[in-house]
Design a protein around this motif. Structure first.
Motif, PDB file in Angstrom:
ATOM      1  N   ILE A   1     -70.961 -10.469 -12.989  1.00  0.00           N
ATOM      2  CA  ILE A   1     -71.421 -10.793 -11.640  1.00  0.00           C
ATOM      3  C   ILE A   1     -72.942 -10.811 -11.644  1.00  0.00           C
TER       4      ILE A   1
ATOM      5  N   GLY B   1     -76.554  -8.108  -7.516  1.00  0.00           N
ATOM      6  CA  GLY B   1     -75.918  -6.922  -6.953  1.00  0.00           C
ATOM      7  C   GLY B   1     -75.906  -6.942  -5.443  1.00  0.00           C
TER       8      GLY B   1
ATOM      9  N   SER C   1     -71.077  -8.900  -3.883  1.00  0.00           N
ATOM     10  CA  SER C   1     -70.745  -8.420  -5.225  1.00  0.00           C
ATOM     11  C   SER C   1     -69.999  -7.097  -5.176  1.00  0.00           C
ATOM     12  N   GLN C   2     -70.338  -6.245  -4.206  1.00  0.00           N
ATOM     13  CA  GLN C   2     -69.633  -4.963  -4.085  1.00  0.00           C
ATOM     14  C   GLN C   2     -68.160  -5.181  -3.762  1.00  0.00           C
TER      15      GLN C   2
ATOM     16  N   SER D   1     -66.518  -6.702  -6.900  1.00  0.00           N
ATOM     17  CA  SER D   1     -66.354  -5.671  -7.925  1.00  0.00           C
ATOM     18  C   SER D   1     -65.129  -4.811  -7.645  1.00  0.00           C
ATOM     19  N   SER D   2     -64.941  -4.414  -6.397  1.00  0.00           N
ATOM     20  CA  SER D   2     -63.798  -3.571  -6.038  1.00  0.00           C
ATOM     21  C   SER D   2     -62.480  -4.263  -6.363  1.00  0.00           C
TER      22      SER D   2
ATOM     23  N   ALA E   1     -62.017  -6.769  -8.489  1.00  0.00           N
ATOM     24  CA  ALA E   1     -61.907  -6.982  -9.933  1.00  0.00           C
ATOM     25  C   ALA E   1     -61.464  -5.714 -10.644  1.00  0.00           C
ATOM     26  N   ASN E   2     -61.966  -4.580 -10.190  1.00  0.00           N
ATOM     27  CA  ASN E   2     -61.548  -3.310 -10.781  1.00  0.00           C
ATOM     28  C   ASN E   2     -60.075  -3.032 -10.510  1.00  0.00           C
TER      29      ASN E   2
ATOM     30  N   VAL F   1     -66.051  -5.055 -15.456  1.00  0.00           N
ATOM     31  CA  VAL F   1     -67.061  -5.672 -14.597  1.00  0.00           C
ATOM     32  C   VAL F   1     -68.456  -5.317 -15.078  1.00  0.00           C
TER      33      VAL F   1
ATOM     34  N   ILE G   1     -72.440  -5.964 -13.933  1.00  0.00           N
ATOM     35  CA  ILE G   1     -73.359  -6.414 -12.884  1.00  0.00           C
ATOM     36  C   ILE G   1     -74.726  -6.667 -13.507  1.00  0.00           C
TER      37      ILE G   1
ATOM     38  N   PHE H   1     -72.610   0.425  -7.417  1.00  0.00           N
ATOM     39  CA  PHE H   1     -71.536  -0.038  -8.304  1.00  0.00           C
ATOM     40  C   PHE H   1     -71.148   1.085  -9.270  1.00  0.00           C
TER      41      PHE H   1
ATOM     42  N   ASP I   1     -69.017   0.177 -12.652  1.00  0.00           N
ATOM     43  CA  ASP I   1     -69.361  -0.990 -13.456  1.00  0.00           C
ATOM     44  C   ASP I   1     -70.525  -0.721 -14.405  1.00  0.00           C
TER      45      ASP I   1
END
Length: 321
Positions: A175, A178, A182-183, A186-187, A189-190, A196, A198, A211, A214
């Motif tokens: 990604i 930031g 993106s937050q 990221s959540s 994707a996790n 992940v 960043i 993050f 990540d």
């Protein structure tokens, strides 16, 4: 019975460690399913001689029987194939909509199992692993490619009684930026078990507080991405809306074999992006690898909804390989 890891899909590394510690180990693999099976074909469970397990081959409804069979295989050093039927009553108990069938191959491993050792090495290099298992003899080997390239996931060749187990590298999501979106991405994707990364030179945007799960790289994207080797399991998205940052990443991404490239922005923004990249010498065929506007069209508005549309598109593209 002891379950000693959380990630049910990565049993190779802990199995490798068991073997290095001189444990006797058997591996059970789901080679065929029918109906509402709790685990997909390719799902695995490793069992050592003390009855400890790694991974899963069902929602818990057949594990005890599989463990017993695995322990027997360690004693007689013979593989076996077991068929399990899950009744509707039992399916309800373990949270399934209806019953189903599982066919499970159980292999006792050698003390220095070459297949596990080589698979571990290939996984570290982020290479696709294809294990060919003869269900008649139990013989296993790693092959370089499939005769039927349309098969992209593990499958049982019923005619030849051969099981092909395909282990792809864990998907990575790079990604760029930031930012708030993106937050949310990221959540998601996790949750989908992506690794992940960043990338943003601005530490006030990209940091562990924002993050926590990540890898954070506070470098310019061209510097950060040049350190990686990409393949179909890699996904690169640019979300800053700042050409000074996003374009640096796209120039690297377009020269790579990343499976997915996406960039945030309206159609007008992307049209300007295309002209900038063309002026840098990129041809339209390469530029068209960029998914933009990014994400599936679900009429998303909020950062969470946009993140969902992006993740959905990444998975859609990933499953096409």
């Amino acid at each position: 019975m002891k379950q000693n890891m959380n990630n049910l899909d990565d049993i190779i590394t802990p199995t490798f460690n068991w073997l290095k510690e001189k444990n006797k180990v058997a591996i059970a693999t789901v080679i065929s399913t029918w109906g509402s099976a709790p685990r997909q074909v390719g799902g695995q469970m490793a069992i050592n001689e003390t009855g400890e397990i790694i991974g899963s081959v069902s929602g818990g409804c057949v594990e005890n029987s599989v463990i017993t069979e695995a322990l027997d295989s360690l004693k007689d050093k013979k593989h076996r194939i077991k068929d399990y039927g899950i009744t509707n009553d039992l399916a309800w108990e373990v949270g399934l909509a209806c019953g189903g069938n599982l066919k499970i191959l159980i292999n006792p491993l050698e003390d220095n199992d070459k297949i596990i050792f080589k698979t571990k090495n290939m996984m570290q290099k982020r290479e696709r692993v294809i294990i060919k298992a003869d269900c008649k003899t139990g013989k296993r080997e790693i092959i370089s490619k499939l005769d039927q390239e349309q098969n992209k996931t593990s499958y049982l060749d019923y005619n030849e009684n051969i099981f092909y187990h395909i282990i792809d590298p864990k998907p990575r999501l790079f990604i760029i930026g930031g930012v708030h979106l993106s937050q949310a991405l990221s959540s998601l994707a996790n949750i989908c078990e992506f690794e992940v990364i960043i990338i943003d030179p601005r530490e006030y945007f990209a940091n562990k507080k924002r993050f926590p799960n990540d890898l954070i790289i506070n470098e310019w994207p061209d510097v950060a991405l040049e350190k990686y080797i990409f393949n179909f399991s890699d996904n690169i998205v640019t979300l800053t809306h700042d050409p000074k940052i996003d374009d640096l990443a796209l120039k690297i991404a377009l020269k790579s074999t990343a499976g997915y490239i996406g960039s945030l922005g309206s159609r007008k923004t992307h049209a300007s992006r295309i002209e900038r990249l063309k002026s840098e010498g990129y041809n339209l065929e390469d530029i068209n690898k960029i998914h933009a506007p990014i994400g599936l069209n679900i009429s998303s508005k909020t950062p969470q909804e946009i993140a969902l549309s992006i993740m959905a598109e990444i998975i859609q593209v990933r499953r096409s390989f």
